[in-house]
Design a protein around this motif. Structure first.
Motif, PDB file in Angstrom:
ATOM      1  N   SER A 191       0.846  -1.177   0.000  1.00  0.00           N
ATOM      2  CA  SER A 191       0.000   0.000   0.000  1.00  0.00           C
ATOM      3  C   SER A 191       0.880   1.226   0.000  1.00  0.00           C
ATOM      4  O   SER A 191       1.701   1.419   0.901  1.00  0.00           O
ATOM      5  CB  SER A 191      -0.901  -0.005   1.235  1.00  0.00           C
ATOM      6  N   ASN A 192       0.728   2.073  -1.044  1.00  0.00           N
ATOM      7  CA  ASN A 192       1.525   3.288  -1.159  1.00  0.00           C
ATOM      8  C   ASN A 192       3.012   3.032  -1.153  1.00  0.00           C
ATOM      9  O   ASN A 192       3.792   3.805  -0.620  1.00  0.00           O
ATOM     10  CB  ASN A 192       1.172   4.275  -0.033  1.00  0.00           C
ATOM     11  N   ARG A 193       3.445   1.920  -1.714  1.00  0.00           N
ATOM     12  CA  ARG A 193       4.863   1.618  -1.862  1.00  0.00           C
ATOM     13  C   ARG A 193       5.105   1.181  -3.290  1.00  0.00           C
ATOM     14  O   ARG A 193       4.422   0.309  -3.806  1.00  0.00           O
ATOM     15  CB  ARG A 193       5.307   0.502  -0.917  1.00  0.00           C
ATOM     16  N   ARG A 194       6.061   1.773  -3.977  1.00  0.00           N
ATOM     17  CA  ARG A 194       6.327   1.423  -5.359  1.00  0.00           C
ATOM     18  C   ARG A 194       7.340   0.303  -5.428  1.00  0.00           C
ATOM     19  O   ARG A 194       8.390   0.362  -4.797  1.00  0.00           O
ATOM     20  CB  ARG A 194       6.878   2.642  -6.109  1.00  0.00           C
ATOM     21  N   PRO A 195       7.085  -0.761  -6.196  1.00  0.00           N
ATOM     22  CA  PRO A 195       8.079  -1.797  -6.402  1.00  0.00           C
ATOM     23  C   PRO A 195       9.331  -1.201  -7.000  1.00  0.00           C
ATOM     24  O   PRO A 195       9.267  -0.329  -7.864  1.00  0.00           O
ATOM     25  CB  PRO A 195       7.382  -2.756  -7.392  1.00  0.00           C
ATOM     26  N   GLN A 196      10.492  -1.665  -6.539  1.00  0.00           N
ATOM     27  CA  GLN A 196      11.762  -1.133  -6.980  1.00  0.00           C
ATOM     28  C   GLN A 196      11.892  -1.211  -8.501  1.00  0.00           C
ATOM     29  O   GLN A 196      11.625  -2.218  -9.120  1.00  0.00           O
ATOM     30  CB  GLN A 196      12.917  -1.908  -6.344  1.00  0.00           C
ATOM     31  N   ARG A 210      15.381  -1.704  10.991  1.00  0.00           N
ATOM     32  CA  ARG A 210      14.392  -2.611  10.415  1.00  0.00           C
ATOM     33  C   ARG A 210      13.300  -2.902  11.436  1.00  0.00           C
ATOM     34  O   ARG A 210      13.530  -2.854  12.636  1.00  0.00           O
ATOM     35  CB  ARG A 210      15.066  -3.915  10.002  1.00  0.00           C
ATOM     36  N   PRO A 211      12.100  -3.243  10.947  1.00  0.00           N
ATOM     37  CA  PRO A 211      11.021  -3.583  11.869  1.00  0.00           C
ATOM     38  C   PRO A 211      11.387  -4.793  12.736  1.00  0.00           C
ATOM     39  O   PRO A 211      12.156  -5.659  12.327  1.00  0.00           O
ATOM     40  CB  PRO A 211       9.851  -3.921  10.929  1.00  0.00           C
ATOM     41  N   ARG A 247       2.248  -0.014  13.457  1.00  0.00           N
ATOM     42  CA  ARG A 247       1.971  -0.462  12.092  1.00  0.00           C
ATOM     43  C   ARG A 247       2.500  -1.884  11.951  1.00  0.00           C
ATOM     44  O   ARG A 247       3.686  -2.141  12.153  1.00  0.00           O
ATOM     45  CB  ARG A 247       2.643   0.465  11.083  1.00  0.00           C
ATOM     46  N   THR A 248       1.603  -2.783  11.588  1.00  0.00           N
ATOM     47  CA  THR A 248       1.927  -4.211  11.577  1.00  0.00           C
ATOM     48  C   THR A 248       1.769  -4.791  10.181  1.00  0.00           C
ATOM     49  O   THR A 248       0.794  -4.502   9.486  1.00  0.00           O
ATOM     50  CB  THR A 248       0.997  -4.976  12.537  1.00  0.00           C
ATOM     51  N   ALA A 249       2.732  -5.594   9.780  1.00  0.00           N
ATOM     52  CA  ALA A 249       2.630  -6.366   8.540  1.00  0.00           C
ATOM     53  C   ALA A 249       2.756  -7.839   8.903  1.00  0.00           C
ATOM     54  O   ALA A 249       3.286  -8.192   9.961  1.00  0.00           O
ATOM     55  CB  ALA A 249       3.714  -5.963   7.546  1.00  0.00           C
ATOM     56  N   VAL A 250       2.261  -8.700   8.028  1.00  0.00           N
ATOM     57  CA  VAL A 250       2.263 -10.136   8.289  1.00  0.00           C
ATOM     58  C   VAL A 250       2.908 -10.881   7.130  1.00  0.00           C
ATOM     59  O   VAL A 250       2.617 -10.607   5.959  1.00  0.00           O
ATOM     60  CB  VAL A 250       0.830 -10.674   8.506  1.00  0.00           C
ATOM     61  N   LEU A 251       3.793 -11.805   7.461  1.00  0.00           N
ATOM     62  CA  LEU A 251       4.332 -12.764   6.499  1.00  0.00           C
ATOM     63  C   LEU A 251       3.759 -14.128   6.856  1.00  0.00           C
ATOM     64  O   LEU A 251       3.828 -14.540   8.012  1.00  0.00           O
ATOM     65  CB  LEU A 251       5.856 -12.827   6.581  1.00  0.00           C
ATOM     66  N   LYS A 252       3.201 -14.821   5.898  1.00  0.00           N
ATOM     67  CA  LYS A 252       2.647 -16.154   6.162  1.00  0.00           C
ATOM     68  C   LYS A 252       3.468 -17.183   5.412  1.00  0.00           C
ATOM     69  O   LYS A 252       3.564 -17.136   4.180  1.00  0.00           O
ATOM     70  CB  LYS A 252       1.181 -16.242   5.744  1.00  0.00           C
ATOM     71  N   HIS A 253       4.031 -18.120   6.165  1.00  0.00           N
ATOM     72  CA  HIS A 253       4.803 -19.182   5.538  1.00  0.00           C
ATOM     73  C   HIS A 253       3.873 -20.344   5.194  1.00  0.00           C
ATOM     74  O   HIS A 253       3.044 -20.763   6.001  1.00  0.00           O
ATOM     75  CB  HIS A 253       5.906 -19.681   6.483  1.00  0.00           C
ATOM     76  N   ASP A 254       4.018 -20.843   3.971  1.00  0.00           N
ATOM     77  CA  ASP A 254       3.236 -21.996   3.525  1.00  0.00           C
ATOM     78  C   ASP A 254       4.211 -23.117   3.204  1.00  0.00           C
ATOM     79  O   ASP A 254       5.097 -22.946   2.363  1.00  0.00           O
ATOM     80  CB  ASP A 254       2.419 -21.622   2.284  1.00  0.00           C
ATOM     81  N   GLY A 255       4.064 -24.235   3.874  1.00  0.00           N
ATOM     82  CA  GLY A 255       4.969 -25.354   3.659  1.00  0.00           C
ATOM     83  C   GLY A 255       4.719 -26.099   2.363  1.00  0.00           C
ATOM     84  O   GLY A 255       5.460 -27.028   2.026  1.00  0.00           O
ATOM     85  N   LEU A 265      11.851 -10.651   2.590  1.00  0.00           N
ATOM     86  CA  LEU A 265      10.474 -10.220   2.390  1.00  0.00           C
ATOM     87  C   LEU A 265      10.111  -9.049   3.296  1.00  0.00           C
ATOM     88  O   LEU A 265       9.291  -8.205   2.933  1.00  0.00           O
ATOM     89  CB  LEU A 265       9.523 -11.395   2.636  1.00  0.00           C
ATOM     90  N   ALA A 266      10.738  -8.997   4.475  1.00  0.00           N
ATOM     91  CA  ALA A 266      10.452  -7.904   5.413  1.00  0.00           C
ATOM     92  C   ALA A 266      10.810  -6.550   4.827  1.00  0.00           C
ATOM     93  O   ALA A 266      10.232  -5.526   5.212  1.00  0.00           O
ATOM     94  CB  ALA A 266      11.198  -8.137   6.721  1.00  0.00           C
ATOM     95  N   LYS A 267      11.733  -6.517   3.884  1.00  0.00           N
ATOM     96  CA  LYS A 267      12.132  -5.258   3.259  1.00  0.00           C
ATOM     97  C   LYS A 267      10.986  -4.623   2.483  1.00  0.00           C
ATOM     98  O   LYS A 267      11.011  -3.424   2.204  1.00  0.00           O
ATOM     99  CB  LYS A 267      13.334  -5.489   2.345  1.00  0.00           C
ATOM    100  N   LEU A 268       9.990  -5.424   2.127  1.00  0.00           N
ATOM    101  CA  LEU A 268       8.824  -4.881   1.443  1.00  0.00           C
ATOM    102  C   LEU A 268       7.994  -3.995   2.356  1.00  0.00           C
ATOM    103  O   LEU A 268       7.171  -3.208   1.893  1.00  0.00           O
ATOM    104  CB  LEU A 268       7.942  -6.021   0.923  1.00  0.00           C
ATOM    105  N   PHE A 269       8.195  -4.141   3.660  1.00  0.00           N
ATOM    106  CA  PHE A 269       7.372  -3.433   4.645  1.00  0.00           C
ATOM    107  C   PHE A 269       8.247  -2.594   5.571  1.00  0.00           C
ATOM    108  O   PHE A 269       8.134  -2.670   6.799  1.00  0.00           O
ATOM    109  CB  PHE A 269       6.545  -4.438   5.449  1.00  0.00           C
ATOM    110  N   SER A 270       9.126  -1.800   4.971  1.00  0.00           N
ATOM    111  CA  SER A 270      10.069  -1.023   5.780  1.00  0.00           C
ATOM    112  C   SER A 270       9.376   0.011   6.659  1.00  0.00           C
ATOM    113  O   SER A 270       9.943   0.477   7.646  1.00  0.00           O
ATOM    114  CB  SER A 270      11.091  -0.332   4.875  1.00  0.00           C
ATOM    115  N   GLU A 271       8.120   0.363   6.329  1.00  0.00           N
ATOM    116  CA  GLU A 271       7.395   1.344   7.144  1.00  0.00           C
ATOM    117  C   GLU A 271       6.833   0.730   8.422  1.00  0.00           C
ATOM    118  O   GLU A 271       6.402   1.444   9.314  1.00  0.00           O
ATOM    119  CB  GLU A 271       6.209   1.935   6.359  1.00  0.00           C
TER     120      GLU A 271
END
Length: 204
Positions: free
Chosen positions: A4-9, A37-38, A68-76, A121-127
């Motif tokens: 959200s409101n972040r441009r892909p590099q 980092r968060p 401000r919280t972001a979530v990473l979900k791992h899928d095996g 992946l956390a770098k996607l949510f630096s905010e």
């Protein structure tokens, strides 16, 4: 991957894009190369223990406290990352190794990339102030372990990594807090203290 409101590099903004949307390039105001980092913590447990349900309750509590919280979900297992019939799905089927769709307020990207790490992946949510990873029970991340009596009766995580056991059973581990499945405020308190310690260690 969602944003959200972040441009892909590397993505160029369309002509006429508003200045407001140039936030894509900046992240949180005041952040720089050396920005901290968060804080990353996991929510772990055996399958069907209630990890997503716990997160659904914890995230609003953290938001209420100003985090401000972001979530990473791992899928095996392998998963379908797009909806069949969409343009982006069709383009991936045509051979694109990645696709990205974006508007003025959010973006969604799908990329074929083996061995992605939570740190990457956390770098996607630096905010974000905190990133919660669902799963990763064997990882070294600090974590809440969900032990729901209907599903399991014992801890499966390394006690050295536990912030707390979140359980409706009588299970106890020396030196580890045990809190109820509905005691979300207590869990937020524990996490908040860890975030504060992390910030002090990073000399914020």
């Amino acid at each position: 991957l969602f944003g959200s409101n972040r441009r892909p590099q590397g993505m160029q903004l369309p002509s006429g894009y508003s200045r407001r949307n140039r936030r894509y390039q900046r992240g949180r105001e005041g952040d720089g190369v050396d920005a901290v980092r968060p804080y990353i913590a996991a929510v772990s447990g055996v399958k069907n223990s209630g990890k997503t349900t716990f997160l659904e309750k914890l995230i609003p509590e953290l938001k209420k406290r100003g985090y401000r919280t972001a979530v990473l979900k791992h899928d095996g297992h392998e998963f379908q990352a797009d909806t069949e019939g969409t343009d982006t799905f069709r383009l991936r089927q045509a051979g694109a190794f990645g696709t990205c769709i974006f508007s003025g307020s959010r973006w969604m990207a799908v990329k074929e990339q083996p061995d992605s790490s939570p740190e990457e992946l956390a770098k996607l949510f630096s905010e974000a102030d905190v990133i919660l990873a669902e799963g990763l029970k064997s990882s070294g991340y600090p974590k809440f372990e969900i032990v729901r009596g209907e599903i399991s009766k014992e801890s499966v995580c390394d006690p050295a990594t536990l912030l707390a056991l979140v359980t409706d059973t009588g299970i106890k581990i020396a030196g580890i807090p045990s809190v109820g499945l509905e005691d979300i405020g207590k869990c937020a308190d524990i996490l908040e203290k860890e975030i504060d310690k992390y910030k002090k260690q990073k000399k914020i």
